[in-house]
Design a protein around this motif. Structure first.
Motif, short mmCIF file in Angstrom:
data_model
loop_
_atom_site.label_atom_id
_atom_site.label_comp_id
_atom_site.label_asym_id
_atom_site.label_seq_id
_atom_site.Cartn_x
_atom_site.Cartn_y
_atom_site.Cartn_z
N UNK A 138 0.68 6.59 -11.88
CA UNK A 138 0.59 5.76 -10.69
C UNK A 138 0.46 4.45 -11.47
N UNK A 197 2.16 5.70 6.92
CA UNK A 197 0.65 6.04 6.90
C UNK A 197 -0.27 4.81 6.81
N UNK A 252 2.68 1.11 -11.18
CA UNK A 252 2.38 0.03 -10.51
C UNK A 252 2.44 -1.41 -11.34
N UNK A 294 2.07 3.32 0.43
CA UNK A 294 1.19 3.10 1.36
C UNK A 294 0.36 1.90 0.88
N UNK A 295 0.36 1.75 -0.66
CA UNK A 295 -0.42 0.46 -1.16
C UNK A 295 0.37 -0.80 -0.92
N UNK A 296 1.41 -0.77 -0.28
CA UNK A 296 2.37 -1.87 0.13
C UNK A 296 3.33 -2.53 -0.87
N UNK A 297 3.54 -1.76 -2.04
CA UNK A 297 4.16 -2.38 -3.00
C UNK A 297 5.27 -1.13 -3.23
N UNK A 350 5.03 14.83 4.91
CA UNK A 350 5.04 14.52 3.58
C UNK A 350 4.50 15.76 2.61
N UNK A 359 5.65 12.15 -3.80
CA UNK A 359 4.23 11.66 -3.81
C UNK A 359 4.00 10.49 -4.25
N UNK A 393 5.13 6.71 3.38
CA UNK A 393 3.90 5.93 2.98
C UNK A 393 3.61 4.80 3.73
N UNK A 418 5.36 7.70 -2.06
CA UNK A 418 4.39 7.52 -0.76
C UNK A 418 3.30 6.84 -1.23
N UNK A 419 2.66 6.91 -2.21
CA UNK A 419 1.49 6.34 -2.79
C UNK A 419 1.72 4.66 -2.72
#
Lengths: 272, 286
Positions: free
Chosen positions: A120, A228, A124, A212-215, A249, A205, A225, A208-209
């Motif tokens: 992750x 969510x 990132x 979810x964080x917007x990136x 998911x 996953x 993601x 989606x993560x």
């Protein structure tokens, strides 16, 4: 067929995964509305039931349709990035295992360094450099998850390298590339498939993560993601917006993981 | 490498009106030293890094050191809390599953563990938040609350769940591996109590692989805080790194990831040292 009856994990996992794949392929025929264009503020934040089976979001878009189309993004990213990872990891692992020596040291040291950074964080960082887009996600995930494949491919290659049939083909004068492709690769196929299956689940996953964080995947594309992370803002007024995309998911990843477990039992009955 | 990021710090920090004035822009660029070529910036950054200076944040105008100092403790809090919750629970579940192999307890804990591995962490967090904070109003939904335990429970449990699942699976698998060994049969046949065989022979030998996974997972916990902190608006390093990536605050991203990397190296190092104490068969050097 017998395998499926005996191996329930493989059976259930394959059914779930197969169903999700079919839903993704036939999304335009199944979805009651268009996931992006059918926005109608008159129907904003409708609760589940009636015309909108799973309710609507702030823009009045049908959530069921968005979840159905979201399967496309998740599976596309899962399979494409894991394909990339498998190609990179298998090639490096085969080279490291078969050539050995300094080449092996170099590849494995690099792999172990990569392995010590959680995927992750690595993804990132890569996305921070490239900026968020679908292509960046492919690159970021395609470059982060190959390490496991590489280690398995190397370990398996090492165990087959000294076997008699490899010796025999060497003494017949086969080139090294031919030995690897014709004799080693088919033998290590099973464990690699198991790792690749788990890798698809991990990639889904991770996407989606990141979304979810917007990136990750950018709106208005219907990624689970992203849905969510929007849903989080409506936890008090419209909880269905965060319940159902997560459920989709969970089911998808569970199906793929069960399939991986089942495949592992099939190839390595010892761990059952 | 992160300097390849698009976006100009001066444009981000200055207000839009001054951004149109080239003179102001030049002055801002000089302030952060990004008017100089890449290789000079790299040397400056590295020499500052050696002195423990991570530079200035573009977004906040504060030093990256102070940003990290402020967010380090909250992250440490939930990571340690989650680890202390998860490690005993996971090992215990796996132990029970392995000893009572095939029982409904075994099947139950394995079903739980595959769900725990497959469920997206942020969704589990959201669901816990919805059930416990929104529906029943037992716990606060988000925020730091001055570091009180009540605020820590939800993020820590969210972090802990996948770890419990994974540890249960690993413990069960490595115990089952050991159970078939000859020395276990010997121990039983010389009439040792089943309890003694289970703890002294089986658990002791399985513990190396359990610790490896636990160590690796402690590193994963640190990575997962990135998501969990965003879910619960927890003011830790995870929130810091995500906000910095979103706003292209390069020095802050660089600094936080550097500290994360230090953490991973430290954990791996500690796990390696622990091996020697637990397993006398492992020796380093000669």
């Amino acid at each position: 067929m017998k395998v499926f009856i005996k191996n329930k994990q493989l059976l259930i996992g394959s059914i779930i995964t197969g169903a999700v794949i079919l839903i993704a392929i036939f999304a335009p025929f199944i979805a009651p509305h268009h996931p992006v264009d059918d926005a109608n503020l008159l129907y904003a934040l409708e609760p589940p039931g009636g015309e909108f089976l799973l309710g609507t979001d702030r823009q009045g878009r049908c959530q069921l349709s968005r979840i159905i189309y979201g399967a496309r993004i998740s599976l596309l990213i899962g399979f494409v990035t894991q394909g990339l990872n498998t190609i990179i990891g298998t090639s490096l692992g085969l080279i490291a295992g078969f050539v050995g020596g300094k080449v092996d040291d170099l590849i494995m040291n690099f792999t172990n360094i990569m392995l010590s950074i959680p995927p992750l964080i690595l993804a990132l960082t890569i996305l921070a450099i490239l900026g968020p887009s679908l292509l960046s996600i492919f690159i970021a995930l395609g470059l982060t998850l190959w390490t496991y494949t590489c280690r398995v491919a190397r370990a398996q290659t090492l165990s087959f390298k000294e076997k008699e049939f490899v010796e025999a083909s060497r003494s017949l004068g086969l080139s090294r590339i031919k030995i690897v492709i014709r004799h080693i690769l088919p033998n290590i196929f099973g464990p690699l498939l198991v790792i690749a299956t788990f890798g698809v689940a991990t990639a889904i996953l991770l996407e989606a993560s990141l979304s979810f964080l917007g990136i990750g995947t950018q709106p208005p594309a219907p990624s689970w993601g992203t849905m969510l992370s929007r849903g989080r803002d409506y936890i008090y007024s419209a909880p269905w917006l965060m319940i159902y995309p997560g459920l989709a998911l969970l089911i998808t990843v569970l199906g793929v993981n069960l399939m991986g477990d089942g495949l592992r039992d099939y190839w390595d009955p010892r761990t059952r | 490498m992160l300097n390849l990021l698009p976006g100009d710090a001066a444009l981000l920090a200055g207000d839009p009106r001054s951004a149109r004035n080239p003179e102001v822009l030049e002055r801002m660029r000089a302030k952060w030293g990004i008017d100089k070529p890449l290789h000079i910036r790299y040397v400056t950054y590295m020499s500052n890094l050696l002195r423990g200076d991570l530079g200035m944040s573009y977004r906040t105008g504060r030093t990256v050191n102070s940003l990290i100092a402020q967010s380090f403790f909250p992250t440490l809090q939930i990571v340690l809390f989650a680890f202390l919750l998860a490690a005993p629970t996971g090992v215990f579940l796996g132990f029970i599953a392995a000893v009572r192999r095939g029982s409904s307890l075994d099947i139950g804990s394995m079903v739980f563990s595959i769900f725990g591995i497959s469920a997206p962490r942020f969704w589990v967090g959201l669901m816990l938040m919805y059930l416990l904070a929104v529906n029943f109003r037992l716990l606060p939904a988000t925020g730091y609350g001055g570091g009180s335990i009540r605020y820590m429970i939800l993020p820590a449990v969210t972090l802990a769940l996948p770890l419990v699942a994974l540890l249960a699976r690993t413990t069960r698998a490595s115990l089952l591996d050991v159970m078939d060994e000859d020395y276990v049969r010997t121990a039983r046949s010389k009439g040792l109590a089943e309890r003694v065989v289970q703890t002294r022979h089986i658990l002791r030998n399985a513990v190396v692989s359990i610790i490896t996974i636990a160590g690796l997972q402690l590193a994963m916990l640190m990575a997962n805080t990135v998501i969990v902190e965003k879910v619960f608006s927890w003011p830790g390093m995870g929130s810091l790194v995500v906000d910095s990536v979103l706003r292209q605050d390069i020095p802050a991203v660089q600094g936080t990831i550097f500290v994360f990397a230090l953490g991973f190296i430290l954990i791996n190092f500690i796990v390696d040292i622990l091996y020697v104490f637990i397993d006398p068969r492992i020796k380093y050097g000669s």
